[in-house]
Each structure stands twice: as structure tokens, then as C-alpha cells.
Scaffold this motif. Structure first.
Motif, PDB file in Angstrom:
ATOM      1  N   TYR A  48       0.826  -1.061   0.104  1.00 11.35           N
ATOM      2  CA  TYR A  48      -0.058  -0.091   0.155  1.00 11.35           C
ATOM      3  C   TYR A  48       0.642   1.307  -0.213  1.00 11.35           C
ATOM      4  O   TYR A  48       0.349   2.176  -0.968  1.00 11.35           O
ATOM      5  CB  TYR A  48      -0.876  -0.002   1.246  1.00 11.35           C
ATOM      6  CG  TYR A  48      -1.830   1.091   1.445  1.00 11.35           C
ATOM      7  CD1 TYR A  48      -3.198   1.156   0.867  1.00 11.35           C
ATOM      8  CD2 TYR A  48      -1.538   1.968   2.341  1.00 11.35           C
ATOM      9  CE1 TYR A  48      -4.025   2.461   0.900  1.00 11.35           C
ATOM     10  CE2 TYR A  48      -2.447   3.084   2.372  1.00 11.35           C
ATOM     11  CZ  TYR A  48      -3.567   3.297   1.633  1.00 11.35           C
ATOM     12  OH  TYR A  48      -4.344   4.358   2.093  1.00 11.35           O
ATOM     13  N   ARG A  49       1.888   1.331   0.507  1.00 15.94           N
ATOM     14  CA  ARG A  49       2.860   2.291   0.771  1.00 15.94           C
ATOM     15  C   ARG A  49       3.840   2.352  -0.306  1.00 15.94           C
ATOM     16  O   ARG A  49       4.618   3.281  -0.434  1.00 15.94           O
ATOM     17  CB  ARG A  49       3.728   2.189   2.186  1.00 15.94           C
ATOM     18  CG  ARG A  49       2.944   2.506   3.451  1.00 15.94           C
ATOM     19  CD  ARG A  49       3.682   2.625   4.535  1.00 15.94           C
ATOM     20  NE  ARG A  49       4.806   1.530   4.657  1.00 15.94           N
ATOM     21  CZ  ARG A  49       4.669   0.661   5.685  1.00 15.94           C
ATOM     22  NH1 ARG A  49       3.557   0.472   6.438  1.00 15.94           N
ATOM     23  NH2 ARG A  49       5.640  -0.285   5.886  1.00 15.94           N
ATOM     24  N   GLY A  50       3.955   1.502  -1.259  1.00 15.21           N
ATOM     25  CA  GLY A  50       4.805   1.453  -2.308  1.00 15.21           C
ATOM     26  C   GLY A  50       6.040   0.855  -1.735  1.00 15.21           C
ATOM     27  O   GLY A  50       6.801   1.005  -2.753  1.00 15.21           O
ATOM     28  N   ASP A  51       6.240   0.002  -0.929  1.00 11.88           N
ATOM     29  CA  ASP A  51       7.501  -0.454  -0.368  1.00 11.88           C
ATOM     30  C   ASP A  51       7.646  -1.883  -0.789  1.00 11.88           C
ATOM     31  O   ASP A  51       8.572  -2.521  -0.444  1.00 11.88           O
ATOM     32  CB  ASP A  51       7.747  -0.146   1.016  1.00 11.88           C
ATOM     33  CG  ASP A  51       7.642   1.168   1.411  1.00 11.88           C
ATOM     34  OD1 ASP A  51       8.057   2.132   0.544  1.00 11.88           O
ATOM     35  OD2 ASP A  51       7.461   1.603   2.708  1.00 11.88           O
ATOM     36  N   GLY A  52       6.529  -2.452  -1.419  1.00  7.97           N
ATOM     37  CA  GLY A  52       6.945  -3.716  -1.701  1.00  7.97           C
ATOM     38  C   GLY A  52       5.631  -4.300  -2.761  1.00  7.97           C
ATOM     39  O   GLY A  52       4.870  -3.378  -3.165  1.00  7.97           O
TER      40      GLY A  52
END
Lengths: 302, 358
Positions: free
Chosen positions: B214-218
């Protein structure tokens, strides 16, 4: 002794502040805090007005001692607006029964039986405007109506209307695309109940209308919203002709929704148990029905 | 000059006789015998407990009368894990709310005092900071009021508050910890539940694989992404009740578990006394659902496979069943692959660090 002192002091003051009869010098108020400050005055003649306040006797905060008028300080008893969100099925009011929920059965214009168990919807950008489409007053940016909470059928806006004529009431059913953004109402009670998944474009449901159809064990969910970023919201405008005399009276407006007409005029829609959130064709049909004859507005004071 | 010097000597003489110390009655080290304040007063201070606001979560509502402090949270944690609260010193909150089970009970129903069994699966406590009703039936509206109940429940801790207060006040360490956290000399029930509630509010899980996505980290793999799509469309229609980053609507529903009426457990209906609420239970968050088995208010399903099968088969009709259980007895009709994908997505809500780290 005491009684003598004041007149003497007063005379001395007069003596000092009275204007000399010298034509070279200009007398006036030399205090730049005063509302009648005269920047050209050389000698202060004691005429300064320093008590700021509302000097309009028609205002609720009229100040008889004030000698400096500041219109920004005046408060008027502006008129109130009470909006009722009135839900009905072809003229039969949807009675809120907090004990058992809605259970009456109705019939669509094409003869299909249905009842209503839940009704939740968002009305946004509620405004009063003139006949040229100019916004005169924004009444509310958003309002959530929930069949779980009878009070949510009413929206009271106190002290909102200054004197004047307000010809039309405008509102948006649902949310226009620019306002229909995920998490933009994250701290509102309806956030978890009305959110529309990012997977389908994000934002919020415009409406959740749920109940049974045909028989006791078949359920439908008419959920409308902006699918994949396409805007299916409705912008409506109705004449209300409100005249505010700024006497603190309340103008009662009824925004009514005929639930039956979601399913007919111009498009006949057969209720079934398939989810419709991802169905662009049905969302468009519901929008067209909503445009046509679902909403009405009445000035109940007329 | 001589006269003033004489006075000075007298003052010096008198003041040297007076005891020095902290003379402020509000100070922690107030010395009632001290007459001269020597600046040694120490005051009660607490350290604010900071919450990292997780991305996509609403602003938390913390009661102003019980702000989170480091001292309060630590004390609450100690109380939560201490069997001292139960009548025979055998059961703590953590006996039934196990961290390894997402602060729920891996047993179907919990075993309390004297081996007595309750009727419901212990509620999850994780992320209760974002909830405004507690227990499966919503019988408590604050964590503080919730914490009052298990202590005296004969099937749980079976204690009395008077006994709890006596025990804690007889414990020098607890007296000191309550003094540090709340500045109180006498430990009462109100401060016990306040401390426990503070600890519970500190239990925040927001770093699952899905959060990172969701945070764009994975990223999610194709099976998880397919499950995400099923979850968030009306194909699976999970999101209407388990939506937003909280993965719950914090509302009550009858999800079609039983057709027999009267229900074995009326749930919300027994709290509201409204027959229209019979059979409704609070939607649990799906965060860490992998760890919180068994499932449902009575723990009837022991695996996630059983849970998704329930929805896939459509459940059972009853008078209060939620209209979102649209196809009663027919269900979602997902394929086995789709069911596996859905479960794969549900497991991306696991926050392993939260479950494992101390």
C-alpha cells in the motif's frame, strides 16, 4: 468637598481642550486610534470617538455606548435553514422503524416486489443560488443520511441566511470526481461504511440501497458510485424561492427521493442479486434515472 | 550600623535552625518538617507515549481523561500479563488474549477460573485504538469499561474488585508503578482499567506485507493480487464489511452462520433488546487473521479455508441475515484457485514482527 472637586476638574479639562480661536491651527481628533482621527489636526479638541462597536440598532449586538461604527462587528439574526431528507416510494413515505428496520414491501413500476432494509447516501455541495447560477450561499459541503440513524434525515444550519432572495437549491447526489477521493473523509463516521475500493477507482459509495426482492430469501444491493474514476454523480437544481428578512426564522426545505424511480423512467431496471458496483452500464442507467425523476425539492414554508 | 548587623546575626541564627527541604505540598518529596525550601522539590511527571499514525488509518480517538504515557502503557502491560488479577492467581488477561494469536485465544472458547468454559472466542485486541465498541456483542463502549468485566466474571477471573485493590495495594512494586503512572497513593479499580486500556491502545499492527504494498515499499505476487481483486470487488464482496485499512467496518452483522431461530447466541440483540439485532456480531478486523484462528464469535471454524467456504456456499437464511449475503445458500461460487488466491491475499495482512517481537 467631594461634590465640588468634579466640576472643578471638568472645567479645567474644558479649558485645556477647547480650541483656540487661532486660524493658523486646525482643531480635531489627533488620536490615530480613533475612528474620526484627523491627520491634519494640530490641536486635539476632545472630539475623538474611540469606542468601537456595532451601532446598527437592527443588529443583535447593537451597542448603545459605541460611537465608532464597525460593520464587521455587527451580528445579525440571520435566518436558519432546515433540510429534511425525505425518502418515499411512489408517494408512500419510507417510515423509519428503529426496532425492526424497514419491512414493508413495495412494488416497482414494472411490478417487481421489493423491500428496503438499509439506505445510506451522500448529498454534497448543497447551495443556494440565483437564477443566473451564481452561488449565494453554501449550506453544507456534505451530508450523510443513514437509515440506522433517524436524526440523519435532518440537517439544521443555523444563522446562515442574510437578507435577500434565494431562488434555487442546488446539490450533488454522490460526489463529483474531484471530491471523490479515497480517504478524503477518513475521520467521518461514514468512512468505513461508504468507502469504495481503490481497486474499483476509489472514493466513496454515493448510495447503498439494500433489501429483499421477489421473496424473503432474495437480496439486492443497489450500490452506486464512481466506477473506475467515471463520474456518475448527479448535479440537481430546483427552485425554492426563499426570501430571508433576517428575522431569525427557519426556512424548511425538503429534498425528497423517490426510491421507486431509481428502477424506472427512463430505464427499467430489474432488481436481482448480482452486485452492480463493477457494472458501468447499470451505473449509467441509474444515473439517467436519477437525473430524470428521483429527486424533488420543496420549500415547506410555502 | 551596629544595630543592623545585630539583626542580621539574629536572622542568620534563626534560619540556620530551620530544617531545609521541599516545602511544596504538591511535590513528590514534600517534607512536612521542612520550613525552608532548598529547591529540591521533585514533581510528578510522565512521559508522553507517542503513536506512529499508520498510513491510511483514521485519526485515533483517545479519551482525554486517559492519555497514553510510557509509564501507563508499561504498567498496563505488566497487569495484562499478571495472574495477580484473578481470584486464585492463575489467570491473566494474556491467558486468553495471546500475543501469538493476535491477542485472541487459539482455543475455540476460553477456559477460565476452575476450568470453566465461556461461550465465545476471545476478542482480538489488536488495533482496538480505532474501535468504538468492544466484545462480540458491543457490550462495552470503551476499553476501560471492557476491562472491568473479566475480573469479576465467574467463568473468567472470578475475582472481586475489593480483593484486586487489596492485593495490589499490598504490593510495594505496584504501589510505586501506579504512583509513577497516575500519581496516586491508593490503587483503585479505575486506575487498573486505565492502565490496561493504555496498554491495549498501544497494540498497533500496521506493517504487514499488504501495508508495504500500500505504501509502495513492496509488491504482491500474482496469486495475492488476484485475491486482492476478489476481496475488493463484489466477486468476493469481502470489502463491504472488512474494508478500509482497518479491515473492519466496526459495525454488526448477521453473516448467515445459522438458520435456527431462536439463535443459540443473540449477540448484539441481547445488548440492544431489539429482535432486529439478534444474531448480529461485531465485524472483526482481518489484520493478522492468519494468526487469530479459530474464527467467528463461537470459534466454530478452525481454518481460513472453512471461513471462505462458508461464504462460498452462501450461508444460511434467518430473519436478520445481512442483505449483503446476497445469494443465500448459493454463495460466491469461486473456483478452488480463486479461493486459494483469496486466502493468499488474507495472509498478506500478517504482521509477523508485531506477532513475534516483544
Amino acid at each position: 468637598m467631594k461634590t465640588l472637586k468634579l466640576p472643578i476638574l471638568f472645567s479645567i479639562l474644558i479649558l485645556f481642550t477647547s480650541c483656540p480661536k487661532d486660524e493658523e491651527l486646525i482643531c480635531g481628533c489627533t488620536d490615530d486610534q480613533a475612528c474620526n482621527y484627523n491627520p491634519n489636526a494640530d490641536i486635539d479638541d476632545g472630539s475623538c470617538f474611540l469606542i468601537y462597536g456595532c451601532t446598527d440598532p437592527l443588529a443583535t449586538n447593537f451597542d448603545p455606548i459605541a460611537n465608532c461604527h464597525d460593520s464587521n462587528l455587527c451580528l445579525y439574526l440571520k435566518d436558519n435553514v432546515m433540510i429534511e431528507f425525505y425518502n418515499h416510494i411512489d408517494g408512500t413515505p419510507l417510515i423509519f422503524d428503529s426496532f425492526t428496520g424497514y419491512s414493508d414491501w413495495f412494488s416497482t413500476n414494472s411490478g417487481q416486489n421489493f423491500n428496503i432494509l438499509n439506505l445510506y447516501y451522500l448529498i454534497t455541495d448543497i447551495k443556494l443560488s440565483d437564477n443566473n447560477g451564481n452561488t449565494l450561499k453554501t449550506l453544507s459541503n456534505f451530508h450523510f443520511t443513514s437509515s440506522d440513524n433517524e436524526n440523519s434525515n435532518y440537517l439544521f444550519i443555523p444563522g446562515i441566511l442574510s437578507a435577500g432572495e434565494y431562488e434555487n437549491l442546488e446539490f450533488v447526489f454522490g460526489l463529483k470526481s474531484e471530491n471523490n477521493i479515497s480517504n478524503s473523509f477518513i475521520d467521518e463516521d461514514f468512512h468505513t461504511q461508504m468507502f469504495w475500493p481503490d481497486f474499483m477507482g476509489g472514493g466513496y459509495h454515493y448510495m447503498k440501497l439494500e433489501g429483499k426482492f421477489d421473496n424473503e430469501t432474495s437480496f439486492y444491493a443497489t450500490h452506486t458510485g464512481g466506477l473506475d474514476g467515471i463520474d456518475y454523480s448527479l448535479s440537481k437544481s430546483f427552485p425554492v424561492n426563499i426570501i430571508s428578512n433576517e428575522d431569525g426564522s427557519t426556512h424548511n426545505i425538503r429534498i425528497s427521493m423517490d426510491i421507486n424511480n431509481w428502477y424506472s423512467n427512463p430505464n427499467n431496471i430489474t432488481i436481482n442479486s448480482d452486485g452492480i458496483m463493477g457494472n458501468a452500464e447499470l451505473q449509467q442507467k441509474l444515473k439517467e434515472n436519477g437525473e430524470y425523476n428521483v429527486f424533488n425539492v420543496q420549500n415547506m414554508n410555502d | 550600623m551596629n544595630k543592623y548587623f545585630f539583626y542580621f546575626l539574629i536572622i542568620l541564627f534563626l534560619s540556620s535552625c530551620k530544617k531545609e527541604g521541599c516545602t511544596d505540598v504538591l511535590a513528590l518529596n514534600y517534607d512536612s518538617k521542612a520550613e525552608i525550601d532548598n529547591g529540591s522539590c521533585e514533581y510528578y511527571t510522565v512521559t508522553e507515549y507517542n503513536i506512529d499514525q499508520p498510513s491510511g488509518f483514521p485519526t485515533p480517538q483517545i479519551p482525554i481523561e486517559n492519555p497514553l504515557t510510557v509509564e501507563g502503557v508499561n504498567l498496563g502491560k505488566k497487569l495484562f500479563n499478571d495472574p495477580i488479577l484473578s481470584v486464585d492467581g492463575t489467570i491473566s488477561c494474556s491467558s486468553c488474549h495471546l500475543k501469538s494469536s493476535n491477542f485472541s485465544d487459539p482455543n475455540k472458547t476460553s477456559i477460565g477460573f476452575n476450568g470453566l468454559q465461556g461461550t465465545r472466542n476471545a476478542s482480538i485486541i489488536t488495533n482496538s485504538l480505532w474501535s468504538n465498541s468492544f466484545n462480540w456483542d458491543g457490550s462495552a463502549l470503551t476499553l476501560e469499561s471492557q476491562a472491568f468485566e473479566p475480573i469479576t466474571n465467574p467463568k473468567e477471573m472470578n475475582n472481586t474488585w475489593q480483593n484486586v485493590e487489596n492485593t495490589l495495594n499490598g504490593n510495594e512494586q505496584y504501589r510505586q508503578l501506579f504512583m509513577n503512572a497516575f500519581n496516586i497513593d491508593y490503587i483503585d479499580s479505575i486506575h487498573v482499567v486505565k492502565a490496561i486500556a493504555q496498554f491495549e491502545r498501544s497494540l498497533i499492527s500496521s506493517n504487514s506485507k499488504f501495508d508495504k504494498f500500500y505504501r509502495g515499499d513492496g509488491s504482491l505476487n500474482s496469486s495475492e493480487l488476484n485475491g486482492y481483486a476478489i476481496f475488493n470487488s463484489e466477486k468476493g464482496d469481502c470489502f463491504h464489511c472488512h474494508g478500509t485499512m482497518l479491515f473492519t467496518d466496526n459495525l454488526f452483522h448477521n453473516n448467515g452462520l445459522d438458520s435456527e431461530e431462536p439463535f443459540v447466541d443473540n449477540g448484539l440483540g441481547d445488548i440492544t433488546n431489539n429482535p432486529g439485532d439478534n444474531g448480529k456480531f461485531k465485524t472483526p478486523s482481518l489484520r493478522n487473521v492468519e494468526f487469530s484462528a479459530p474464527y467467528m464469535h463461537d470459534g466454530r471454524f478452525s481454518t481460513l479455508e472453512e471461513v471462505v467456504s462458508h461464504y462460498n456456499d452462501g450461508g444460511h437464511y434467518s430473519s436478520t441475515v445481512d442483505p449483503l449475503m446476497k445469494k443465500i445458500g448459493v454463495g460466491l461460487q469461486l473456483t478452488n484457485q480463486e479461493l486459494n488466491d483469496l486466502i493468499a491475499f488474507l495472509k498478506t495482512l500478517s504482521d509477523v514482527d508485531y506477532i513475534t517481537e516483544d
